[in-house]
Design an enzyme around this catalytic site. Structure first.
Site, mmCIF file in Angstrom:
data_model
loop_
_atom_site.group_PDB
_atom_site.id
_atom_site.type_symbol
_atom_site.label_atom_id
_atom_site.label_comp_id
_atom_site.label_asym_id
_atom_site.label_seq_id
_atom_site.Cartn_x
_atom_site.Cartn_y
_atom_site.Cartn_z
ATOM 1 C CG ASP A 1 -0.722 1.791 10.945
ATOM 2 O OD1 ASP A 1 -0.671 2.225 9.772
ATOM 3 O OD2 ASP A 1 -1.292 0.718 11.227
HETATM 4 C C1 BGC Z 1 -2.006 -0.132 7.877
HETATM 5 C C2 BGC Z 1 -0.510 -0.306 7.754
HETATM 6 C C3 BGC Z 1 -0.057 0.224 6.429
HETATM 7 C C4 BGC Z 1 -0.453 1.694 6.329
HETATM 8 C C5 BGC Z 1 -0.010 2.370 5.051
HETATM 9 C C6 BGC Z 1 -2.472 1.277 7.554
HETATM 10 O O1 BGC Z 1 -3.839 1.300 7.333
HETATM 11 O O2 BGC Z 1 -2.425 -0.503 9.162
HETATM 12 O O3 BGC Z 1 -0.162 -1.659 7.904
HETATM 13 O O4 BGC Z 1 1.313 0.036 6.280
HETATM 14 O O5 BGC Z 1 -1.862 1.764 6.394
HETATM 15 O O6 BGC Z 1 -0.769 1.983 3.973
#
Ligand code: BGC
Length: 747
Positions: free
Chosen positions: A244
């Site tokens: 993540d």
């Molecule tokens: C989120 C993810 C997301 C990623 C990219 C993170 O803040 O938890 O679910 O895919 O950002 O935007």
């Protein structure tokens, strides 16, 4: 023969991968395993290895950003189809709709040139206050598994990888970057892991995203038990693990764990843990280069599967976005996602005679002709005209359009009805708190959106809210007083259902409870529609005769909702989660939600959702699996046979008949109870279900096959699922609280 072919094909691919790895320099390998942009890795042009282009998210392909800053490009070519959220999708209880949603998302992602779409989000809804519940499916692993698998298949048949997230136990937003989740092994195996296991073993997902939080002391990005042991060894996963954004916290620890790509939210790409620091660590002999080889291997395998490159020339699908077919599919899913929770006196649907022009009125005054009077429909509430696609955090998208409930109603009713609208409640304007994009700010662990309640600014704001609230309420109630039909459309929005923050309580915001009470007092036939991504307390629910629940259901929400309200579509959705009466009733309220000093202990263990309410005998407002239709169904003739095949333990069959007067769909739900067991087990657990469509008077025999695992629990001593011989109760019905058919079976 087929197997042989696959083996030789696999061997060819693996040989090709090894050949490539042998030609890559250390620097090139490192460049492939970390972000070189906010959503992309770096290509190795010398060897024809492309970059990987990713994008959020679950409800549609996100808008384009600058490569190194969270600033949207603002172009006109990144509008997309807006699909129902996962919570809406789960309310369909229909794997076909999940497959369709995946297919639409995959095709749009490919159409926008993406390789990996960061979806679906499948974390368990443990706490109704979790800000991202709208992005997740359910509180129940069986429902999640059966919807996740077809969703992934739908995505990936477009040569785009699904990226199943967030592995694992990311069930709250509060302190999500650092919170240490303490959860017992049995709960992991029975509740929190099954969706991910199915995604890997049955869905064949090409990629997976690790969660931000810690699991039992170690960050998920460097959690060897989670990623090396469970995911890779036990489940045999050979796809790519993507971090993540900003979830990697170390070079050596993470590099030596089965995570392949480090993504983050800052533009210092060369300084990511898997960039220069890792190159240095390898050169200093601290980390073996084989760890990088393994990551590159997993990435190249994914590239091969996506037809990005490979030993032979193959054509990759081109995808497409904003097609008419996508919009139709989205509308169909929305129709199956909108829930009818109450319908006393058959208040819904609003039948034709309640909407037609009253030409007959002229007779009442003898000879003098009177112009026919239009029926007046008062639509009250801000969510009637609110568009939700652009909010929620990383799930935000630039929808090509979004039909609001008000627009949907006007489109459906046409010129013979006078649809009047009043906002009814006041939503204070948001101050722009951060100049920096929230996603970049999110790594700073700051609790977003908190203000000093005693500041002059806040006092002035409260005064403004009070005044506006009173004014809008009066205006709405006056309007309702003179209307033939009153439809209230309220609920939440992405100020509440949002990434990075959990709700403070389960109450409806903006003084809506008071407004609804007042509307119901003035007109007891007021139809209440709640648009929201997670449950709210509904203290007025006893007085509302008709209650409709609408999760964020995509670009055709308003069309589908209107069709349900006027009966063109018969509702068939079922709750994918329990709606408790009050937050105090939940497992998290009792056992702590957010944890103290960076730790949260899942004290309820396996008792989450209906497993908890049933164990504690807490009556919910609306139970798991519940939802009404405009017709009724009978379920009879239950037959339960212990099977003799190794993969089917019990076959359940029954007859379902549509005994009402309109076509409709029912969800047959099959729950299993272990009558005697050496460990405590839930009162019952969903193990199979089927949605069937029936014409009035039509009967169908439904057969459900239960595998041995449907009777098993996770035995922590044996470290495996076991079925203890004895008797089991099979319960079949149309919600967790209504299972009229029961039979015992001995295994
Ligand atoms: C989120 C993810 C997301 C990623 C990219 C993170 O803040 O938890 O679910 O895919 O950002 O935007």
């Amino acid at each position: 023969m087929k197997v042989k072919n696959n083996v030789s094909q696999d061997e060819t691919v693996e040989r090709w991968i090894e050949e490539l790895i042998s030609q890559l320099t250390l620097e090139e390998k490192a460049s492939m395993i970390h972000g070189n942009g906010l959503f992309r890795t770096k290509a190795v042009e010398r060897l024809g290895i492309p970059e990987i282009v990713t994008s959020d998210g679950p409800m549609g392909v996100r808008m384009e950003f600058q490569n190194d800053h969270w600033i949207a490009l603002g172009h006109s070519d990144d509008f997309v189809s807006y699909s129902p959220s996962n919570s809406a999708l789960a309310a369909t209880w229909n794997p076909q709709r999940a497959y369709d949603s995946g297919r639409v998302l995959g095709e749009e992602a490919r159409g926008r040139g993406k390789d990996v779409i960061l979806a679906p989000g499948i974390n368990i809804k443990r706490d109704p206050l979790c800000g991202r519940n709208f992005e997740y499916m359910s509180e129940d692993p069986c429902l999640i598994e059966t919807l996740t698998v077809p969703f992934i298949k739908g995505v990936q048949e477009n040569d785009v990888a699904a990226c199943v997230k967030h592995f694992a136990v990311n069930n709250q937003e509060t302190d999500r970057l650092m919170v240490d989740t303490v959860v017992e092994e049995r709960a992991l195996r029975e509740i929190y892991y099954p969706g991910f296991r199915a995604a890997v073993q049955e869905g064949g997902t090409y990629s997976l995203m690790n969660a931000y939080n810690k699991l039992r002391g170690a960050h998920c990005s460097e959690n060897k038990e989670l990623l090396d042991q469970v995911l890779r060894e036990e489940w045999g996963y050979d796809g790519t693990v993507i971090s993540d954004w900003g979830s990697v916290h170390s070079t050596k620890e993470a590099a030596e764990t089965s995570i392949d790509v480090e993504m983050s939210v800052t533009p210092d790409f060369d300084e990511y843990y898997f960039a220069n620091p890792l190159i240095r660590a390898v050169k200093d002999g601290e980390v073996k280069e084989e760890f990088l080889d393994e990551k590159v291997r997993n990435i190249l395998r994914m590239m091969y599967r996506l037809k990005m490159m490979g030993p032979e020339a193959v054509e990759r699908k081109a995808g497409s976005y904003n097609t008419a077919e996508h919009r139709q599919t989205i509308r169909k899913t929305a129709e199956e996602a909108i829930l009818l929770l109450k319908n006393e006196d058959n208040l819904l649907p609003i039948t034709k005679d309640r909407l037609s022009m009253r030409t007959g009125d002229s007779k009442a005054v003898g000879q003098i002709p009177v112009a026919p009077r239009k029926r007046k429909i008062a639509v009250i509430g801000r969510n009637a005209e609110y568009c939700h696609a652009g909010g929620g955090g990383s799930a935000e998208i630039k929808a090509l359009y979004e039909v609001s409930p008000l627009l949907g109603l006007k489109q459906a009713l046409g010129g013979n009805a006078e649809v009047v609208y009043a906002p009814g409640y006041f939503i204070p304007g948001k101050k722009d708190v951060n100049e920096v994009n929230w996603q970049e700010a999110s790594l700073e662990r700051r609790v977003m959106g908190q203000e000093d309640p005693d500041s002059e600014e806040q006092k002035a704001l409260r005064k403004e809210i009070r005044e506006n609230r009173a004014r809008l309420k009066k205006e709405a109630c006056d309007l309702a007083g003179e209307a033939d039909e009153v439809i209230f459309v309220g609920g939440l929005n992405h100020d509440y259902d949002v990434e990075g923050r959990d709700r403070d309580d389960m109450k409806l915001p903006y003084g809506q409870d008071e407004l609804i009470e007042e509307l119901l007092a003035r007109n007891p036939n007021t139809i209440v529609v709640i648009v929201a991504g997670s449950p709210v307390e509904m203290p007025w629910a006893d007085r509302a005769k008709a209650l409709v629940w609408c999760y964020y259901s995509g670009m055709e929400t308003g069309t589908a909702l209107a069709d349900i309200l006027i009966g063109r579509v018969n509702p068939s959705a079922k709750l994918p989660e329990t709606f408790p009466v009050a937050y105090e009733d939940t497992v998290t309220a009792k056992n702590g939600q957010f944890g103290l000093e960076g730790q949260v202990t899942y004290k309820g263990g396996i008792f989450v959702g209906y497993r908890y309410y049933e164990k504690e005998k807490v009556k919910p407002a609306f139970p798991f699996g519940y939802g009404l239709s405009y017709t009724t169904f009978s379920m009879t003739d239950l037959k339960v046979d212990a099977g003799c095949e190794s993969d089917i333990a019990v076959t359940v069959s029954l007859k379902v008949k549509n005994i009402g007067s309109v076509p409709g769909a029912e969800v047959v739900q099959c729950y299993v109870t272990d009558c005697e067991c050496s460990v405590e087990r839930p009162v019952k657990e969903l193990k199979a279900y089927r949605k069937i469509f029936l014409e009035p008077g039509e009967t169908e025999t439904v057969t459900l096959e239960l595998p041995p695992k449907a009777f098993a629990f996770y035995d922590v001593d044996r470290r495996d699922f076991v079925v203890e011989p004895g008797s089991f109760l099979i319960q079949v019905g149309n919600s967790s609280a209504n299972c009229p058919l029961q039979a015992e079976v001995r295994l």
